[in-house]
Motif scaffolding. Sequence first.
Motif, PDB file in Angstrom:
ATOM      1  N   GLU B 305      73.121  -5.980   4.183  1.00  0.00           N
ATOM      2  CA  GLU B 305      72.107  -6.619   3.335  1.00  0.00           C
ATOM      3  C   GLU B 305      71.530  -7.861   4.023  1.00  0.00           C
ATOM      4  OE1 GLU B 305      73.394  -7.288  -0.764  1.00  0.00           O
ATOM      5  OE2 GLU B 305      72.202  -9.129  -0.754  1.00  0.00           O
ATOM      6  N   ILE B 308      69.231  -6.910   6.888  1.00  0.00           N
ATOM      7  CA  ILE B 308      67.931  -6.426   6.419  1.00  0.00           C
ATOM      8  C   ILE B 308      67.042  -7.591   5.969  1.00  0.00           C
ATOM      9  CG2 ILE B 308      66.765  -5.055   4.632  1.00  0.00           C
ATOM     10  CD1 ILE B 308      68.117  -3.339   6.781  1.00  0.00           C
ATOM     11  N   VAL B 309      67.629  -8.505   5.171  1.00  0.00           N
ATOM     12  CA  VAL B 309      66.781  -9.611   4.677  1.00  0.00           C
ATOM     13  C   VAL B 309      66.354 -10.528   5.824  1.00  0.00           C
ATOM     14  CG1 VAL B 309      67.536  -9.577   2.272  1.00  0.00           C
ATOM     15  CG2 VAL B 309      68.760 -11.016   3.905  1.00  0.00           C
ATOM     16  N   LEU B 310      67.230 -10.667   6.838  1.00  0.00           N
ATOM     17  CA  LEU B 310      66.810 -11.424   8.026  1.00  0.00           C
ATOM     18  C   LEU B 310      65.676 -10.677   8.717  1.00  0.00           C
ATOM     19  CD1 LEU B 310      70.263 -12.538   9.530  1.00  0.00           C
ATOM     20  CD2 LEU B 310      68.448 -14.067   8.757  1.00  0.00           C
ATOM     21  N   GLY B 311      65.804  -9.349   8.751  1.00  0.00           N
ATOM     22  CA  GLY B 311      64.796  -8.512   9.394  1.00  0.00           C
ATOM     23  C   GLY B 311      63.433  -8.624   8.730  1.00  0.00           C
TER      24      GLY B 311
END
Lengths: 226, 416
Positions: B305, B308-311
């Motif tokens: 998670e 993904i949020v960093l991405g």
Amino acid sequence: MIRLKNVNKYFYKDDPREVHALCDINLTVENGEFTLFNGPSGCGKTTLLNAIGALDSIDSGKIYLDETEITTLSEQARTELRLTQMGFVFQSYNLIPVLSVEENISFIMRLRGFSDKEISERVLEISSLLEIDNKLKLLPNELSGGQQQRVAVARAVAAKPKIILADEPTANLDSKNSQILMDMMRELNKKEGMSILFASHDNLIMDGASRVIELKDGVLVDDYKK
Amino acid sequence: MYKLILKMAWKNTFTRPARTLLVITMIAVSMSMMLAIQGLYDGMVKNMIDKNKRSDSGDISLYAKDYRVQKDIKYIIKNAVKIKEDIEKLDGVKAVVLRLNADGLLSTARKSSFASVHGIDLQEEEKFGSFSEFLKDKVNGKAREDALGLGKMSLAKRGAVIGIELAKTLKVRIGSKLIFSTQDSFGEIKSIALKVRGIVQTTNILLDSNAIFVDITLLHNFLGTSPLDATQIAIMSENEKLVNVLKSKYSNLDVKSFLELQPMIKQIQAMMVIFNSITFFIVMSVVFIGIFGVVYVSVLDRIREFGIVLGIGMQYKYIRAQIFLESIIVGLIGYLGGAVLGIIFLVYLRDYGLDLSSFSDALEMWGYEAVITGTIKISYFTTTFGAIITASVLSVLIPLRKIKKINPIDVIKAQI
């Protein structure tokens, strides 16, 4: 506009397992194009998409987003670029499980500091367009796969980025849901005017794309508009 | 944005409620136990200090120079009555008493023992330290039928009150007759017959094992000293600066603060601080490990998670804030639970105490009461709050390092 000049990418460089994933890629994608990177598994389409999305580094060459060379940016600047200029749709949705549909859709907008009024208006607009406006209060695990992917698309487009990067967005969906998603994304492309880049070998996407770029073993072998 | 971060932190904290509640319970229970132990330690010392002050030295005592070394009646404070009156006028002075002390031999028909006779004014002592509260209505656990009860004691007609240990040594009880012999101010050996009117237990070891209290006027007459003089002036005062004022004002006298007179209590206080610190350290380690465990496992569960949020562009600072909040939520709820439980324990210990009668002999020998009562201080809660928040913050540093090392592309590539 996205421009790639002599882009090369290796995996396991200087190792017996070395793979030349992207070989001298030169490419320009104009604003508003609905582009598909197509090819068999392992041809480099996801690697190319990740490089354009400032998620992955390249070994040589240059990538420009308008006039900004993104390959030389710091990690923080790349994060900022992804936040402000790009939207991502992944194969496995990757929604935040503890947030409602509404909060997932508005997540990027909140990160970018949009006002509550702007957020609520935009969430309503996008969710209506993607036909999930009656699911806003639900949690992701209360939705079907197709609905979750629509939420992921809504999250990606909500803050009106310049580019949407979608990696195999229909891979986990049945043909009916894939068709619905593609129709909606085409609608968004027309209405919002953002560039949409797909990495996929789904024929459904190929049928709908305005431009197809064929890759094979990391080499751009064909590029045609429909 | 931080409102959303707080919401995410709250929901993530309770994604696995059993695990989180277990850690919260662990923090609350260990913290409440620590508070109870702190209250008991402090209560023990406070009681000891309180009884020592009330029965003997007060906050400050004045003696004639060399009296404390020589213990001789010739080292007496002249015009002590006048000095007492002057001291009573000073700021922060609550009570002042005069005492006349002399060492000698206390005998029954069959036994004798060294004893220190204390000439006191019972009414003044009552104001000074509620002396009658030291009266023992039970000896060896049995209620005394002949006990006089609080406030009924009198030192008239050569009445005397004797320390409990001295009474045991001489095998005397209320009504027993005693002979006290000592050297008077003229150097003559003199004796006086006394009658036991009460037995006191002050938990001041020296008094309980050596002291016999008589009326100060009787003792002045017996020793041939002036009623204006005294060997000790004891002062109860809340003014911490008073001791220095008196030291400069009465430089011809030996002016001592309570802790100067009772260096052992100073050591006991220091020892209790060490005990409290050790308990505190152990409990905070438990808190640290507990929160660290919850946060670390939670972070490992959500590596994908975070990747993904960093991405998608979420800055690291928001993830850091979220993890800090998750840790602080656990610590804070644990603290609140611990504080409530702690207050319940402390109030019980303050009102009813911990009955250690089975160990009363050993405890009283060291100056502690058999029923140990606790104290409640705001500082217990403020210090613990600070420590738990610190432990919460520190416990996330390693999990945050783990997140910092996440490369979004690795997480995205690993997706199925």
